[in-house]
Design a protein around this motif. Structure first.
Motif, PDB file in Angstrom:
ATOM      1  N   PHE A   1      -9.788 -14.385 -11.329  1.00 21.84           N
ATOM      2  CA  PHE A   1      -9.009 -13.771 -12.421  1.00 21.84           C
ATOM      3  C   PHE A   1      -7.843 -14.643 -12.824  1.00 21.84           C
ATOM      4  CE2 PHE A   1     -11.204 -10.098 -10.657  1.00 21.84           C
ATOM      5  CZ  PHE A   1     -11.794  -9.610 -11.816  1.00 21.84           C
ATOM      6  N   LYS A   2      -7.194 -15.262 -11.831  1.00 25.18           N
ATOM      7  CA  LYS A   2      -6.037 -16.068 -12.236  1.00 25.18           C
ATOM      8  C   LYS A   2      -6.499 -17.291 -13.016  1.00 25.18           C
ATOM      9  CE  LYS A   2      -5.000 -18.392  -7.779  1.00 25.18           C
ATOM     10  NZ  LYS A   2      -3.902 -18.786  -6.895  1.00 25.18           N
ATOM     11  N   GLN A   3      -7.670 -17.817 -12.669  1.00 21.16           N
ATOM     12  CA  GLN A   3      -8.186 -18.936 -13.456  1.00 21.16           C
ATOM     13  C   GLN A   3      -8.509 -18.481 -14.886  1.00 21.16           C
ATOM     14  OE1 GLN A   3     -10.622 -20.912  -9.814  1.00 21.16           O
ATOM     15  NE2 GLN A   3     -10.718 -22.019 -11.743  1.00 21.16           N
TER      16      GLN A   3
ATOM     17  N   HIS B   1     -11.736 -25.574   1.053  1.00 22.35           N
ATOM     18  CA  HIS B   1     -10.835 -24.624   0.397  1.00 22.35           C
ATOM     19  C   HIS B   1     -11.698 -23.523  -0.227  1.00 22.35           C
ATOM     20  CE1 HIS B   1      -6.818 -23.611  -0.648  1.00 22.35           C
ATOM     21  NE2 HIS B   1      -7.036 -23.640  -1.940  1.00 22.35           N
ATOM     22  N   HIS B   2     -12.026 -23.633  -1.487  1.00 10.98           N
ATOM     23  CA  HIS B   2     -13.032 -22.760  -2.086  1.00 10.98           C
ATOM     24  C   HIS B   2     -13.761 -23.570  -3.150  1.00 10.98           C
ATOM     25  CE1 HIS B   2      -9.992 -22.437  -5.109  1.00 10.98           C
ATOM     26  NE2 HIS B   2      -9.228 -21.630  -4.411  1.00 10.98           N
ATOM     27  N   PRO B   3     -14.875 -23.075  -3.654  1.00  9.65           N
ATOM     28  CA  PRO B   3     -15.714 -23.942  -4.493  1.00  9.65           C
ATOM     29  C   PRO B   3     -15.150 -24.221  -5.886  1.00  9.65           C
ATOM     30  CG  PRO B   3     -16.717 -21.780  -4.241  1.00  9.65           C
ATOM     31  CD  PRO B   3     -15.515 -21.797  -3.362  1.00  9.65           C
TER      32      PRO B   3
ATOM     33  N   GLY C   1       0.422 -21.282   3.359  1.00  6.26           N
ATOM     34  CA  GLY C   1      -0.313 -21.086   2.115  1.00  6.26           C
ATOM     35  C   GLY C   1      -1.080 -22.330   1.748  1.00  6.26           C
ATOM     36  N   GLY C   2      -1.873 -22.186   0.713  1.00  4.35           N
ATOM     37  CA  GLY C   2      -2.654 -23.331   0.274  1.00  4.35           C
ATOM     38  C   GLY C   2      -3.098 -23.129  -1.152  1.00  4.35           C
ATOM     39  N   GLY C   3      -3.377 -24.231  -1.790  1.00  6.10           N
ATOM     40  CA  GLY C   3      -3.846 -24.129  -3.162  1.00  6.10           C
ATOM     41  C   GLY C   3      -4.486 -25.434  -3.584  1.00  6.10           C
TER      42      GLY C   3
ATOM     43  N   ILE D   1      -5.667 -27.972  -7.359  1.00  3.89           N
ATOM     44  CA  ILE D   1      -5.975 -28.124  -8.772  1.00  3.89           C
ATOM     45  C   ILE D   1      -7.437 -27.705  -8.901  1.00  3.89           C
ATOM     46  CG2 ILE D   1      -6.238 -29.814 -10.639  1.00  3.89           C
ATOM     47  CD1 ILE D   1      -3.273 -29.026  -9.743  1.00  3.89           C
ATOM     48  N   ARG D   2      -7.736 -26.962  -9.952  1.00  2.00           N
ATOM     49  CA  ARG D   2      -9.088 -26.395 -10.083  1.00  2.00           C
ATOM     50  C   ARG D   2      -9.961 -27.264 -10.964  1.00  2.00           C
ATOM     51  NH1 ARG D   2      -6.776 -23.150  -6.292  1.00  2.00           N
ATOM     52  NH2 ARG D   2      -5.139 -21.919  -7.215  1.00  2.00           N
ATOM     53  N   ILE D   3     -11.221 -26.966 -10.856  1.00  2.00           N
ATOM     54  CA  ILE D   3     -12.177 -27.585 -11.774  1.00  2.00           C
ATOM     55  C   ILE D   3     -12.057 -26.821 -13.090  1.00  2.00           C
ATOM     56  CG2 ILE D   3     -14.628 -27.894 -12.206  1.00  2.00           C
ATOM     57  CD1 ILE D   3     -14.909 -27.838  -9.044  1.00  2.00           C
TER      58      ILE D   3
ATOM     59  N   GLY E   1      -3.049 -24.005  -8.754  1.00  3.58           N
ATOM     60  CA  GLY E   1      -2.111 -23.013  -8.227  1.00  3.58           C
ATOM     61  C   GLY E   1      -2.103 -23.008  -6.727  1.00  3.58           C
ATOM     62  N   ILE E   2      -1.635 -21.905  -6.213  1.00  2.00           N
ATOM     63  CA  ILE E   2      -1.450 -21.795  -4.761  1.00  2.00           C
ATOM     64  C   ILE E   2      -1.315 -20.316  -4.413  1.00  2.00           C
ATOM     65  CG2 ILE E   2       1.098 -21.899  -4.875  1.00  2.00           C
ATOM     66  CD1 ILE E   2       0.913 -23.759  -2.363  1.00  2.00           C
ATOM     67  N   ALA E   3      -1.514 -20.003  -3.166  1.00  2.00           N
ATOM     68  CA  ALA E   3      -1.170 -18.659  -2.684  1.00  2.00           C
ATOM     69  C   ALA E   3      -0.448 -18.810  -1.353  1.00  2.00           C
ATOM     70  CB  ALA E   3      -2.424 -17.811  -2.509  1.00  2.00           C
TER      71      ALA E   3
HETATM   72  N1  ASP Z   1      -7.208 -18.292  -3.680  1.00  2.00           N
HETATM   73  C1  ASP Z   1      -6.722 -19.148  -2.638  1.00  2.00           C
HETATM   74  C2  ASP Z   1      -6.603 -18.370  -1.345  1.00  2.00           C
HETATM   75  O1  ASP Z   1      -6.569 -17.161  -1.360  1.00  2.00           O
HETATM   76  C3  ASP Z   1      -5.396 -19.754  -2.940  1.00  2.00           C
HETATM   77  C4  ASP Z   1      -5.454 -20.686  -4.100  1.00  2.00           C
HETATM   78  O2  ASP Z   1      -6.316 -21.581  -4.112  1.00  2.00           O
HETATM   79  O3  ASP Z   1      -4.604 -20.571  -4.969  1.00  2.00           O
HETATM   80  O4  ASP Z   1      -6.489 -18.968  -0.298  1.00  2.00           O
END
Ligand code: ASP
Length: 603
Positions: free
Chosen positions: A207-209, A461-463, A497-499, A501-503, A543-545
């Motif tokens: 959603f944030k993307q 991290h995530h895809p 925390g971690g974040g 730059i997105r695709i 971003g980051i969380a």
């Molecule tokens: N969504 C990621 C997490 O919950 C944080 C991010 O990449 O902004 O770890």
């Protein structure tokens, strides 16, 4: 209308009364903290959120004295009286109101209370189960009340900083579809669409993307996230993140805002100045120097040394074997560790074995520069000199060696570094923040345990994390080496925390999915809404969380995440207060098309 700071039933907060109020008539209300009844005169300590003050019911107080005889701990009372200076010798330095007391003219009982299940004091010996069951009493304890206030102060500062930099607070759905963050989803079956289910968000990531695609440009949310994982001391199935995303910026923008935010939170919430900019380490450097991607930089020196060159031609059997297999020999010097007993060394060997190591070699540097070690008879003089030089050890230090597959050996010695530093009091004071940058894009599924797709690789991290520019065109060619444009912030050995730059390019996103073994069809089914968004004018974004609970844990110097959450779950995901999760009415389940498996019989 005037807004009264303490509510119209009171004129003052109990904890706010000072010498300057002497002679004033005040009305206060709160809980009876303690009561000392001497017959002719009774003392009550009255507690509210602002603190505690002594109330005296003198013989001439009449009905008030009668009431004071009757009240019990944790009753709620309202007291009117005159503030007077405490007599000489009766001043109590331990409380802020210790110079004064309230001579009651009336005491009104607002609410009676059962005997509390445990005393409302810090440092009590009571099971956590009972504390959680009666959380409303537990949260009255000064330490717990202070944590709630600290947490609120922290979020208030967070909002100020985010506002100042133009971030919009936008809410995102709780009933939604799965977001892969490496955990299981909590499901909410749909009544209106039988056979289908919502998932609770593991994070607001997608959603944030999409908010960036929508032109929000700068978003934040103090967001609840849900991950169905096995719980540990610092995990909860639902937890809170400060979730942030920005457009038209890069890693440096995110880092700059977060450093300002964290410094301000630490300053405003606990009065601590933290040094900025934070130390930056690449992931590879963190692993090589500290054996961890969450290094505790409060531990001075004690960096890992790689001894592969020193032992390149060694006759030490274990080292030779490991190096022959492409592994590493990693060592760590423990300052003044030579004072350890044989038993202590043996215990550490056992400690290493419990972590899956075959063993842990050790030695002590003698004054003459030799090494006292079960292995030294197999080492050449050059090797011994090389070990001492590379580990930067001095006479009297102990040296520990871990040998094996490189990452395993590093993590073992990295964990030993934390373990020894904690045991021997070598962890420095204060807060040491760092950024870990240039993390790998993928890791083998076998290391992670959870896969996003069907190949042997899964995202670190995530895809949705972008590769660094150098890897953009070729991450598929060397997936084990490809680096991502991701960053983690670490404090005192905790990942805060971690974040990344997105695709933002639909094609690159599709390539990542394909590489992970998510077919186009599957990607469409799971993430079609994201891909369509990316096809409608997606700005570059990232971003980051930050984990808010962990952040408050650090601020409060708490060791248990449950202490910083108002109504937390236990290690087995239960809530002793509400008894959730609970069986559900048959009829409601039926409407959802569900049948719950019978509760397993405890054996
Ligand atoms: N969504 C990621 C997490 O919950 C944080 C991010 O990449 O902004 O770890």
């Amino acid at each position: 209308m005037t807004i009264t700071p303490f509510g119209s039933l009171r004129t003052h907060g109990a904890g706010t009364l000072r010498a300057e109020h002497v002679g004033d008539t005040v009305t206060i209300a709160g809980w009876v903290d303690t009561r000392r009844d001497h017959g002719g005169v009774a003392f009550l300590d009255l507690r509210d959120r602002s603190g505690l003050v002594q109330v005296v019911a003198d013989p001439e107080a009449g009905d008030a004295l009668e009431a004071a005889h009757r009240v019990r701990s944790e009753w709620v009372v309202r007291v009117t009286g005159t503030v007077r200076a405490r007599p000489e010798g009766m001043v109590n330095d331990r409380i802020d109101t210790g110079d004064v007391e309230v001579a009651a003219t009336s005491i009104e009982v607002l609410s009676e209370a059962e005997t509390p299940p445990f005393p409302v004091e810090d440092g009590i010996e009571v099971s956590e189960e009972l504390r959680l069951k009666h959380r409303y009493v537990d949260l009255r304890r000064p330490k717990m009340a202070a944590i709630l206030q600290l947490r609120s102060r922290a979020t208030s500062v967070i909002r100020q900083v985010m506002d100042r930099h133009g971030f919009l607070d936008v809410e995102t759905p709780i009933l939604t579809r799965a977001t892969p963050e490496g955990a299981r989803d909590f499901l909410v079956p749909s009544r209106l669409q039988p056979g289908e289910s919502y998932a609770l968000p593991q994070s607001p990531q997608l959603f944030k993307q999409l908010l960036m695609v929508a032109g929000v440009e700068r978003y934040y949310q103090i967001a609840r996230c849900f991950r169905d994982e096995n719980l540990r001391a610092d995990r909860q199935p639902e937890f809170t993140q400060l979730d942030v995303e920005l457009s038209f910026g890069d890693q440096e923008d995110v880092i700059a805002v977060m450093e300002e935010l964290l410094a301000e939170v630490w300053r405003e919430a606990i009065g601590v100045e933290v040094a900025t900019p934070f130390t930056r380490l690449t992931y590879a450097e963190a692993l090589a120097r500290f054996g961890s991607d969450k290094p505790d930089l409060r531990i001075e020196r004690m960096e890992l040394a790689t001894l592969n060159d020193v032992f390149a031609d060694t006759e030490v059997g274990v080292f030779k074997g490991v190096l022959g297999d492409g592994g590493s020999v990693i060592a760590l010097a423990l300052p003044s560790g030579g004072d350890m007993t044989r038993k202590q060394f043996d215990d550490l060997v056992e400690w290493a074995k419990r972590r899956g190591a075959k063993g842990l070699a050790w030695g002590v540097v003698e004054d003459d520069g030799s090494l006292r070690s079960p292995l030294s008879k197999f080492m050449s003089e050059d090797e011994i000199a090389g070990v001492i030089a590379t580990t930067d050890a001095s006479a009297g230090d102990a040296i520990f060696f871990g040998a094996g597959e490189t990452t395993f050996a590093r993590e073992l010695i990295g964990a030993l570094r934390n373990h020894l530093a904690a045991e021997r009091g070598l962890i420095g004071e204060g807060f040491r923040f760092c950024w870990i940058v240039d993390a790998p894009m993928f890791e083998p599924v076998e290391d992670r345990g959870e896969a996003v797709g069907s190949t042997a690789w899964t995202p670190v991290h995530h895809p949705f994390t972008a590769p660094t520019p150098e890897w953009m065109d070729r991450f598929e060619d060397s997936p084990g080496e490809a680096l991502s444009n991701a960053y983690d912030v670490v404090c005192n050995g905790y990942e805060l925390g971690g974040g990344s730059i997105r695709i933002h390019d639909r094609e690159v996103q599709a390539r990542v999915f394909r590489f992970l073994g998510i077919s186009d069809e599957d990607a469409e089914e799971r993430f079609g809404f994201l891909l369509r968004g990316l096809a409608h004018g997606a700005p570059p974004h990232g971003g980051i969380a930050l984990g808010l609970d962990r952040l408050v844990m650090l601020l409060a110097d708490a060791t248990n995440i449950r202490d910083v959450i108002s109504f937390p779950k236990t290690q087995t995901g239960g809530c002793p207060l509400t008894d959730a999760p609970a069986p559900y009415e048959e009829i409601a389940l039926k409407e959802l098309g569900l049948r719950l498996a019978p509760k397993p019989v405890k054996g």
